[in-house]
Design a protein around this motif. Structure first.
Motif, PDB file in Angstrom:
ATOM      1  N   UNK A 278     142.621  86.517  -5.921  1.00 18.03           N
ATOM      2  CA  UNK A 278     142.445  86.734  -7.417  1.00 18.03           C
ATOM      3  C   UNK A 278     141.387  85.720  -8.075  1.00 18.03           C
ATOM      4  N   UNK A 279     140.780  86.198  -8.958  1.00 16.91           N
ATOM      5  CA  UNK A 279     139.662  85.430  -9.844  1.00 16.91           C
ATOM      6  C   UNK A 279     139.715  85.641 -11.012  1.00 16.91           C
ATOM      7  N   UNK A 280     139.159  84.491 -11.684  1.00 15.93           N
ATOM      8  CA  UNK A 280     139.335  84.385 -13.198  1.00 15.93           C
ATOM      9  C   UNK A 280     138.193  85.456 -13.879  1.00 15.93           C
ATOM     10  N   UNK A 281     138.431  86.203 -14.662  1.00 15.41           N
ATOM     11  CA  UNK A 281     137.521  87.146 -15.436  1.00 15.41           C
ATOM     12  C   UNK A 281     136.372  86.411 -15.782  1.00 15.41           C
ATOM     13  N   UNK A 282     136.456  85.183 -16.350  1.00 17.29           N
ATOM     14  CA  UNK A 282     135.429  84.300 -16.802  1.00 17.29           C
ATOM     15  C   UNK A 282     134.562  83.819 -15.715  1.00 17.29           C
ATOM     16  N   UNK A 283     134.780  84.058 -14.437  1.00 20.24           N
ATOM     17  CA  UNK A 283     133.736  83.856 -13.309  1.00 20.24           C
ATOM     18  C   UNK A 283     133.130  84.764 -12.881  1.00 20.24           C
ATOM     19  N   UNK A 284     133.205  86.108 -13.364  1.00 22.67           N
ATOM     20  CA  UNK A 284     132.325  87.232 -13.210  1.00 22.67           C
ATOM     21  C   UNK A 284     130.997  86.987 -13.717  1.00 22.67           C
ATOM     22  N   UNK A 285     129.902  87.681 -13.181  1.00 27.62           N
ATOM     23  CA  UNK A 285     128.540  87.575 -13.629  1.00 27.62           C
ATOM     24  C   UNK A 285     128.360  88.253 -14.833  1.00 27.62           C
TER      25      UNK A 285
ATOM     26  N   UNK B 121     129.794  86.336 -23.342  1.00 23.76           N
ATOM     27  CA  UNK B 121     130.982  86.930 -24.108  1.00 23.76           C
ATOM     28  C   UNK B 121     131.862  87.516 -22.980  1.00 23.76           C
ATOM     29  N   UNK B 122     133.415  87.427 -23.002  1.00 24.71           N
ATOM     30  CA  UNK B 122     134.222  87.870 -22.350  1.00 24.71           C
ATOM     31  C   UNK B 122     135.443  88.538 -22.799  1.00 24.71           C
ATOM     32  N   UNK B 123     135.840  89.902 -22.301  1.00 27.89           N
ATOM     33  CA  UNK B 123     136.763  90.538 -22.971  1.00 27.89           C
ATOM     34  C   UNK B 123     137.841  89.767 -23.114  1.00 27.89           C
TER      35      UNK B 123
ATOM     36  N   UNK C 109     135.947  90.248 -28.010  1.00 30.27           N
ATOM     37  CA  UNK C 109     135.325  89.533 -26.720  1.00 30.27           C
ATOM     38  C   UNK C 109     135.167  87.959 -27.390  1.00 30.27           C
ATOM     39  N   UNK C 110     135.229  86.920 -26.586  1.00 30.18           N
ATOM     40  CA  UNK C 110     135.443  85.618 -26.849  1.00 30.18           C
ATOM     41  C   UNK C 110     133.974  85.095 -26.108  1.00 30.18           C
ATOM     42  N   UNK C 111     133.433  84.448 -27.129  1.00 29.80           N
ATOM     43  CA  UNK C 111     132.069  83.635 -26.867  1.00 29.80           C
ATOM     44  C   UNK C 111     132.517  82.298 -26.024  1.00 29.80           C
TER      45      UNK C 111
END
Length: 241
Positions: free
Chosen positions: A100-107, A154-156, A167-169
């Motif tokens: 698994x990976x954290x969504x915040x690690x995505x490009x 920005x991440x959902x 979306x969080x900044x």
């Protein structure tokens, strides 16, 4: 083994030992300075007396390509997570393992038309402090203190697509100062918590994103200057050889 062979063996060992010794010598001051400068794309720097403070984008090298993920705003949509999960599931079916990976690690997607202008808000308070405290000293120049932008995106918030979702900044900034004697001072500050819809973020050329990022950056500088442990470490980084 005859005397000639013994002599050649001894000479070979001596040469190898000398090379190994040179390879393990600590880097020179110029080499250390060049190495730390190569980690940033400098936007601006100021010097007063022996002290220098600079800011710019932290470079990340992936597959031989230099990337600066904080230079422009990035957006991580739910679809990006879906793509990663699909690829990992395929790998699992083919005999691989799932991690698994954290969504915040995505490009995510980079927006080259939305440059990050927030770093100066973190740079100014630290610049004023460092130049005020060490700028009047004589002698060789200190290693610069760098304020580096690491991430800005920005991440959902929830796994639900659509422009009504929030979306969080998120912003991440680092403060780096090579030590005059050994080691490197490093303080990484990550800020987030403000969530809005994409429509709200995009309004008036992402005005709210710029304002929030500047506030995050100022909070990072204030947090560093108020941290007695980190400030003590920063002072140690200005000790002379």
């Amino acid at each position: 083994m005859n005397k000639k062979e013994i002599l050649l063996t001894v000479l070979s060992v001596s040469v190898l030992s000398a090379c190994a010794s040179r390879n393990h010598e600590p880097p020179t001051r110029a080499e250390r300075l060049s190495s730390i400068k190569a980690q940033y794309e400098t936007v601006a720097e100021e010097r007063k007396g022996a002290a220098t403070v600079a800011y710019g984008w932290t470079r990340f090298t992936a597959s031989g390509k230099t990337e600066m993920p904080a230079k422009h705003l990035r957006i991580i949509h739910p679809s990006h997570s879906t793509q990663v999960v699909a690829l990992k599931t395929l790998g699992l079916l083919l005999g691989g393992s799932y991690q698994g990976s954290d969504k915040k690690d995505l490009k995510g997607d980079s927006l080259p038309n939305v440059p990050n202008r927030s770093l100066s808000a973190a740079y100014r308070p630290v610049r004023d402090y460092v130049l005020g405290k060490y700028g009047g000293e004589d002698g060789a120049a200190y290693f610069p203190l760098y304020v580096g932008g690491r991430h800005w995106f920005l991440v959902y918030e929830k796994f639900a697509d659509g422009r009504g979702g929030k979306y969080e900044l998120v912003s991440e900034i680092e403060f780096v100062k090579p030590n005059e004697i050994y080691g490197t001072f490093n303080y990484v500050c990550k800020q987030g918590g403000v969530a809005k819809t994409l429509n709200e973020w995009e309004a008036d050329n992402y005005r709210l994103a710029h304002e929030t990022a500047a506030r995050y950056a100022k909070q990072c500088a204030d947090a560093l200057l108020a941290d007695t442990v980190k400030m003590r470490q920063l002072h140690h980084s200005f000790e002379r050889e």
